[in-house]
Design a protein around this motif. Structure first.
Motif, PDB file in Angstrom:
ATOM      1  N   GLU A 126    -114.808  52.124   0.073  1.00 15.84           N
ATOM      2  CA  GLU A 126    -115.765  52.619  -0.925  1.00 15.84           C
ATOM      3  C   GLU A 126    -117.147  52.049  -0.630  1.00 15.84           C
ATOM      4  OE1 GLU A 126    -114.165  51.423  -4.642  1.00 15.84           O
ATOM      5  OE2 GLU A 126    -112.481  52.853  -4.587  1.00 15.84           O
ATOM      6  N   GLY A 127    -118.173  52.834  -0.986  1.00 13.35           N
ATOM      7  CA  GLY A 127    -119.541  52.387  -0.781  1.00 13.35           C
ATOM      8  C   GLY A 127    -119.987  52.589   0.649  1.00 13.35           C
ATOM      9  N   ASP A 128    -121.166  52.004   0.951  1.00 13.11           N
ATOM     10  CA  ASP A 128    -121.734  52.160   2.287  1.00 13.11           C
ATOM     11  C   ASP A 128    -122.123  50.823   2.910  1.00 13.11           C
ATOM     12  OD1 ASP A 128    -123.758  51.494   0.612  1.00 13.11           O
ATOM     13  OD2 ASP A 128    -125.136  53.076   1.256  1.00 13.11           O
ATOM     14  N   GLN A 129    -121.453  49.738   2.475  1.00 14.29           N
ATOM     15  CA  GLN A 129    -121.767  48.411   3.006  1.00 14.29           C
ATOM     16  C   GLN A 129    -120.960  48.164   4.287  1.00 14.29           C
ATOM     17  OE1 GLN A 129    -124.100  46.052   1.460  1.00 14.29           O
ATOM     18  NE2 GLN A 129    -124.634  48.102   0.718  1.00 14.29           N
ATOM     19  N   PHE A 130    -121.316  48.914   5.338  1.00 11.57           N
ATOM     20  CA  PHE A 130    -120.702  48.741   6.656  1.00 11.57           C
ATOM     21  C   PHE A 130    -121.664  49.314   7.667  1.00 11.57           C
ATOM     22  CE2 PHE A 130    -119.048  52.592   4.653  1.00 11.57           C
ATOM     23  CZ  PHE A 130    -119.370  53.580   5.560  1.00 11.57           C
ATOM     24  N   SER A 131    -121.486  48.996   8.932  1.00  9.16           N
ATOM     25  CA  SER A 131    -122.401  49.443   9.983  1.00  9.16           C
ATOM     26  C   SER A 131    -122.108  50.861  10.408  1.00  9.16           C
ATOM     27  CB  SER A 131    -122.289  48.507  11.194  1.00  9.16           C
ATOM     28  OG  SER A 131    -122.582  47.177  10.841  1.00  9.16           O
ATOM     29  N   CYS A 132    -120.808  51.206  10.535  1.00 14.42           N
ATOM     30  CA  CYS A 132    -120.466  52.534  11.016  1.00 14.42           C
ATOM     31  C   CYS A 132    -119.019  52.842  10.669  1.00 14.42           C
ATOM     32  CB  CYS A 132    -120.682  52.606  12.532  1.00 14.42           C
ATOM     33  SG  CYS A 132    -120.216  54.185  13.285  1.00 14.42           S
ATOM     34  N   PHE A 133    -118.744  54.097  10.310  1.00 14.01           N
ATOM     35  CA  PHE A 133    -117.370  54.563  10.139  1.00 14.01           C
ATOM     36  C   PHE A 133    -117.037  55.490  11.284  1.00 14.01           C
ATOM     37  CE2 PHE A 133    -114.466  57.962   8.849  1.00 14.01           C
ATOM     38  CZ  PHE A 133    -113.336  57.200   8.558  1.00 14.01           C
ATOM     39  N   ILE A 134    -115.932  55.249  11.970  1.00  7.11           N
ATOM     40  CA  ILE A 134    -115.486  56.082  13.093  1.00  7.11           C
ATOM     41  C   ILE A 134    -114.083  56.574  12.766  1.00  7.11           C
ATOM     42  CG2 ILE A 134    -114.940  56.109  15.554  1.00  7.11           C
ATOM     43  CD1 ILE A 134    -116.910  53.824  15.918  1.00  7.11           C
ATOM     44  N   GLY A 135    -113.937  57.915  12.680  1.00  6.77           N
ATOM     45  CA  GLY A 135    -112.644  58.457  12.364  1.00  6.77           C
ATOM     46  C   GLY A 135    -112.651  59.968  12.376  1.00  6.77           C
TER      47      GLY A 135
END
Length: 919
Positions: A126-135
Motif C-alpha cells: 500500500e502507498g508509494d513509499q518505495f523506489s520501484c515496483f516490478i511485476g
C-alpha cells in the motif's frame, strides 16, 4: 655486542613484499562492494526458486554485488523481522517480495524512509513509499485466462477457480480480471475455492470438498495449485473429470512448464520473474540514476508446443550459463596468473638487491661472527660443566631423599618391636589384674599403645600409597553394624569430656562394598580429629543417609572450626594448621581422601570458624565401580561368627601344654629375644641367636631343631636370607621357618613366602596367637609324617613315588627313592654308601628322613627291598630264595623273617594269596 644480521634482512624483505602487495591490491580495493538483500515470502515455491536462480545468473557478472537472500516460510511476522534486521545491517539495496501487501507496508516504508533503495516485486504494498515496483499485470493475466475460458468452454460449462492468498495483490487482481471476462458468458457456472498459492493446501482442500462435481474447466492462480487440482480431479476422484481442462499461471521450469508439456495443464499464462528488470533497476539505483516508479512485465499464453520449446531453451540456457560461469572463473584464474607473472620481474629485482646486500653484509660481518662463535663456544662449555655439576647435585639430593625416606620407614618398622614388647605384657597384666583398681590405668595404657600403633601404621600406609602398592580387600558391610563398633573406641573419652556423642540413621540397613580395615582407619581418623578439636560439653554427631546411588556418612562436631582459606589445603599431604596448638603429621586426612578414592568415593568438608566442622563421606552403592588389579573381593565372610560364643578351652589347653620340639629364636633385639624366651620356654625347648649368620652356625651343630622363629630386619644376615639358605640346604630344608616382622606390606610377605617361609606373623602380635600358630604348624608336620610312617610300616612305598611338589624336601625324597631304585639289588650296599651318594652326612640323612617319613634310612632301604619282593611274588615265575637274592637280601631266612614282620604273613602265603602257582 654483535647482533645477527638476519632480523634486519627479514624486515627489509617483509617491507618490500608488503609494499608490493599494497600496490597490487590498491586497484582492487578501489572498487566498492554493494550489499543487495532479497526478502522472499517463501523459497519453497517453484516460481520463486526460478526467480532466485535467474537473479543469481543476472548478478553473476557483477563482482561488486553481494547478494543476501532471506526466506520467510510464508510467515509475515518472520518476514518483517528479517527485513528489520537487514535495515539494521544497513544494506545498500532491498528487494522485497511481500507475502501480503498490507502487513509488509510499514516495514517496507521504514526501509525506504531510512534511505535504502527499495524494489517491490511480484506483489504490491500500500502507498508509494518505495523506489520501484516490478511485476506483471495480474489483472490482465486474470482477464486473459477468463477470455480463454469464454472461447473454449461449452454451453452451460461448470468452471472452478482456485484463488491464491486472498490478502495478496496478485490473487485479488487475477480474480477480478477473470470474473470480468466471464461476464460475457452468463451461462457459465463459476465455483471459487481458496488454495493460498500452496500445492498441499489445494490438494487437501479439493480432496475434502464433496460439493464439487462435473467440473469442465479449472483455473488456478498458479501452476502448483493447477497440478494439485489435476491430481485430485483427474487421477483420484473418478473418470468424470477425464476431459476437464486445467489452466494455470507461472509457466516456470521445474513444475508448470513440465505439466503443460505433459498435458496435465492445458495452458498456462507466463508470469515472468522479472530478474533482468530487477537487476538493471538495482544497478541504476545503486549508481544514483532515476528509475520508473512502476515497471510492468509482459505475460503470454503457453500451450504444450510452446512449453516444450521453452523447456528446451531453459535447458540450453542452463548449460550456457554453466559454461559462462566456468569461463568467467577460468578467465579470473588466468587474470590472477597474469597479474602474478607481471609482478614477478619486480619481485626478482627486489630479491636480487636483497641478496646483494646480504652478501656484502655477510662478507663484512664474517670475522665478527667467528669471534662471536668462539665466545659462544667458551660459554657453552662453561654451561655444560655447570649443568653436569647440577645433575650430579640433583642425583645426590635424590639419593639422600631416598635414603631419608627409607630410614624413616625403617624406623617406623623398628618401632613395632618395642610396641610388641609393650602390648604383650600389657595384655598379660590386664588378664591377671581383672579385679585390680589399677585396671583403668592399664586400659588407658593399652588404648594409647594401640593409638601409637595406628600412627605408625599411618606412616607405613602413606608409604604404600606413595609407591602405588596399596591393595584393598572388599566385602559387603552393613554400616549400621560397623559404625557403632568404631564409635565404641571413643566412648570412654566422650564420657570423660562430657561430649554429646550420637549416631543417627534414616534406615535400618546401609550395605556397601568396602575394605573393612581401610574404612575403619578413615572413620577413626575423622573421629580422632573431631574429639581433638571439640571442647568439653560439646557435641559430635554421626549420621547415615541415602541419596540416589550413594550412601553418605556425615561426621559433624561443634569444635573450633577451620578458616575458609585453609579448607582447600586440608587434604594435602603434610599440611598442618599452624594456628592450632595440637600437633599433627599432616597425613591423616590425606590418607582419608586417598582411601576413599581407592573405593571410588569422595570426601568433602564444610566448616565455619568457631562453629564446627562437617566431613561427608560418599560411598557408591554396589561394586561395579570397584575395578582394577589392586582390588580383591573377600570370598568368605570372615566376620560371620559371634564372638561371645567362642570357646577358649581349646586355646587354654594348647598354650599350657609342653611340646617335644626345639625352636631356634633369631632376633637382634635383646628385649624381644628375652620376651619371646620368657613366653615360649614353658612350651618348647629353646635356642637363641642374634642374627641369621649366628643362627645358621647353630643349625650346623644342633640336630633336633624343629622350627626357626626369625625376625626379618637384622644385621649380617636378615630373615629373608636365612630362610632362603635354610630351605635351599638339603640338610636343613625340612625345618619349619616362621618370619616374625614389622613389615606389613603384603608384597614383602609374598616375597618371604616365595623364599620358602612357611608363614608370616606381623608385629605387634598377640603372644597366644604366635604360640598356637607354632603349635599348629608343628602338629601338622607331625601328622603328615605319622600318616606316611604308618603306610610305610604296612609295606606301601607308593606314597613316596607320588610326590610331585617343587619343594626342596619333596625333590630330595624323590631323589632318595630314585637312588634306591638303582641300588636295592646290591647285597653289600649300606647307609654309609647311601649318604655318600646323596652328598649328605649320615647324621643329617638320619634326622632328615626321620623328620620327613618317621623312619631311619636303613628301615626305608629294607622296606623298599621288601616292597620289591612283594611285587616279584605276584608277578614272576620264581621261588622265594631267588627273589630274596635278587632284591639284595643275603639270606632267604632273614628275608622271610622281615617280610612276615611287615606283611603279617610269610612269602609263600603271600604268593598263594596273590595266586602265584609256583611259590
Amino acid at each position: 655486542m654483535f647482533k645477527h644480521p638476519i632480523p634486519y634482512i627479514s624486515n627489509l624483505v617483509g617491507g618490500l613484499f608488503l609494499t608490493f602487495l599494497i600496490c597490487s591490491c590498491s586497484q582492487q580495493s578501489a572498487h566498492r562492494t554493494y550489499v543487495v538483500a532479497l526478502s522472499q515470502c517463501s523459497l519453497d515455491d517453484v516460481w520463486r526458486k526460478s526467480m532466485l536462480r535467474e537473479l543469481k545468473i543476472e548478478f553473476e557478472p557483477y563482482d561488486s554485488i553481494q547478494l543476501i537472500v532471506k526466506g520467510a516460510d510464508n510467515r509475515s511476522d518472520l518476514q518483517i523481522r528479517q527485513i528489520d534486521s537487514l535495515i539494521n545491517q544497513q544494506v545498500d539495496l532491498l528487494i522485497i517480495s511481500p507475502l501480503t501487501g498490507k502487513e509488509l507496508t510499514p516495514i517496507a516504508t521504514k526501509a525506504y524512509q531510512r534511505g535504502i533503495p527499495t524494489i517491490i516485486t511480484d506483489r504490491k504494498i500500500e502507498g508509494d513509499q518505495f523506489s520501484c515496483f516490478i511485476g506483471a499485470d495480474n489483472y490482465a493475466i486474470g482477464l486473459n485466462a477468463g477470455n480463454y475460458v469464454v472461447q473454449n468452454a461449452k454451453s452451460g460449462a461448470h468452471v472452478l477457480e482456485v484463488v491464491g492468498l486472498h490478502s495478496s495483490s496478485p490473487a485479488t487482481e487475477r480474480n477480478a480480471g477473470f470474473r470480468q471476462a466471464l461476464t460475457s458468458r452468463p451461462d457459465i457456472k463459476l465455483t471459487t475455492r481458496k488454495g493460498d498459492w500452496i500445492y498441499q493446501n489445494t490438494k487437501e482442500m479439493l480432496a475434502r470438498d464433496t460439493t464439487i462435481n462435473n467440473i469442465d474447466m479449472v483455473f488456478c492462480h498458479n501452476d502448483m495449485m493447477a497440478i494439485a487440482a489435476y491430481e485430485v480431479l483427474h487421477d483420484t476422484v473418478s473418470a468424470r473429470h477425464s476431459s476437464t481442462q486445467f489452466i494455470g499461471v507461472d509457466a516456470a521450469p521445474g513444475a508448470g512448464l513440465e505439466a503443460v508439456a505433459d498435458g496435465k495443464i492445458k495452458v498456462s499464462f507466463r508470469y515472468p520473474t522479472g530478474a533482468h528488470a530487477i537487476v538493471q533497476t538495482a544497478l541504476k539505483l545503486l549508481s544514483g540514476q532515476e528509475v520508473s516508479k512502476n515497471i510492468r512485465l509482459e505475460s503470454s499464453l503457453v500451450d504444450a508446443p510452446i512449453a516444450r520449446s521453452l523447456l528446451t531453451q531453459s535447458g540450453e540456457t542452463d548449460r550456457y550459463q554453466k559454461r559462462i560461469v566456468w569461463q568467467k572463473n577460468h578467465l579470473e584464474d588466468l587474470k590472477n596468473r597474469f597479474s602474478f607473472l607481471r609482478n614477478t620481474t619486480l619481485i626478482i629485482v627486489i630479491l636480487f638487491v636483497i641478496v646483494a646486500v646480504m652478501l656484502i653484509y655477510v662478507w663484512r660481518m664474517n670475522r665478527r661472527i667467528r669471534y662471536f662463535n668462539r665466545e659462544l663456544s667458551i660459554k657453552n662449555k662453561h654451561e655444560q660443566e655447570q649443568n653436569k655439576k647440577l645433575i650430579a647435585l640433583n642425583t645426590q639430593v635424590q639419593h639422600a631423599t631416598a635414603q631419608k625416606l627409607q630410614f624413616f620407614t625403617n624406623i617406623s618398622h623398628e618401632i613395632r618391636t618395642p610396641l610388641t614388647l609393650i602390648i604383650g605384657p600389657l595384655n598379660r597384666l590386664i588378664r591377671l589384674m581383672a579385679d585390680s583398681p589399677l585396671l583403668p590405668d592399664l586400659d588407658i595404657m593399652h588404648k594409647n599403645t594401640l593409638r601409637l600403633l595406628r600412627m605408625i601404621n599411618q606412616v607405613l600406609d602413606f608409604r604404600r600409597l606413595e609407591n602405588d602398592k596399596q591393595e584393598i580387600q572388599v566385602e559387603e558391610i552393613d554400616l549400621v553394624e560397623f559404625i557403632p563398633e568404631i564409635m565404641s573406641y571413643f566412648d570412654h573419652l566422650a564420657k570423660v569430656r562430657k561430649i554429646n556423642y550420637t549416631f543417627e540413621k534414616k534406615e535400618v540397613s546401609y550395605k556397601v562394598w568396602i575394605d573393612r580395615d581401610l574404612i575403619e582407619k578413615v572413620i577413626v581418623n575423622l573421629l580422632s580429629n573431631a574429639f581433638k578439636f571439640t571442647p568439653e560439653e560439646g557435641s559430635i554427631d554421626i549420621c547415615l543417609y541415602r541419596e540416589k546411588t550413594s550412601i553418605y556418612l556425615k561426621v559433624s562436631d561443634s569444635g573450633i572450626g577451620i578458616e575458609k582459606d585453609k579448607l582447600p589445603h586440608l587434604f594435602e599431604r603434610f599440611y598442618t594448621d599452624n594456628t592450632s596448638s595440637a600437633t599433627s603429621s599432616g597425613i591423616g586426612l590425606y590418607l582419608v581422601q586417598q582411601y576413599m578414592q581407592l573405593h571410588g568415593g569422595t570426601v568433602d568438608v564444610t566448616s565455619e570458624k568457631d562453629k564446627g566442622t562437617t566431613l561427608l563421606l560418599n560411598f557408591r552403592i554396589g561394586k561395579e565401580h570397584l575395578l582394577g588389579p589392586h582390588i580383591h573381593e573377600v570370598n568368605i565372610n570372615m566376620h560371620s561368627y559371634v564372638e561371645t560364643v567362642l570357646d577358649d578351652k581349646v586355646e587354654e589347653k594348647l598354650i599350657h601344654h609342653e611340646y617335644p620340639y626345639t625352636i631356634l629364636i633369631v632376633d637382634d633385639d635383646n628385649d624381644m629375644l628375652e620376651y619371646l624366651e620368657h613366653e615360649l620356654k614353658e612350651n618348647f625347648t629353646l635356642l637363641l641367636a642374634h642374627n641369621g649368620q649366628e643362627a645358621f652356625e647353630i643349625l650346623k651343630k644342633e640336630e633336633d631343631i624343629s622350627l626357626i622363629l626369625s625376625d626379618v630386619m637384622m644385621p649380617k644376615m636378615n630373615g629373608f636370607e636365612l630362610c632362603k639358605k635354610v630351605k635351599e640346604n638339603a640338610e636343613t630344608s625340612h625345618i619349619v621357618v616362621v618370619l616374625l616382622t614389622a613389615l606389613s606390606n603384603i608384597r614383602q610377605q609374598i616375597y618371604g613366602v616365595v623364599g620358602g617361609a612357611d608363614t608370616y606373623v606381623c608385629k605387634p602380635f598377640h603372644i597366644n596367637y604366635l604360640k598356637i600358630k607354632i603349635i599348629r604348624l608343628l602338629e601338622e608336620r607331625t601328622r603328615m609324617r605319622d600318616e606316611l610312617q604308618k603306610r610305610i610300616d604296612q609295606g606301601e612305598m607308593k606314597p613316596l613315588y607320588k610326590i610331585d611338589k617343587a619343594g626342596i624336601d619333596d625333590v630330595f625324597l624323590k631323589r632318595f627313592m630314585n637312588h634306591l631304585e638303582e641300588v636295592y639289588q646290591k647285597e653289600d650296599y649300606n647307609i654309609e654308601q647311601l649318604s655318600i651318594d646323596l652328598n649328605i652326612s649320615r647324621g643329617h640323612l638320619y634326622r632328615k628322613m626321620k623328620t620327613l617319613t618317621g623312619h631311619a634310612p636303613v628301615e626305608l632301604l629294607r622296606n623298599f627291598r621288601l616292597s620289591k619282593g612283594a611285587e616279584l611274588l605276584t608277578q614272576r615265575d620264581c621261588n622265594v630264595n631267588e627273589i630274596a637274592y635278587n632284591i639284595g637280601f643275603s639270606s632267604p631266612a632273614y628275608f622271610s623273617k622281615c617280610f612276615k614282620a611287615v606283611y603279617k604273613m610269610n612269602p609263600s602265603e603271600y604268593a598263594k594269596k596273590s595266586s602265584c602257582p609256583h611259590a
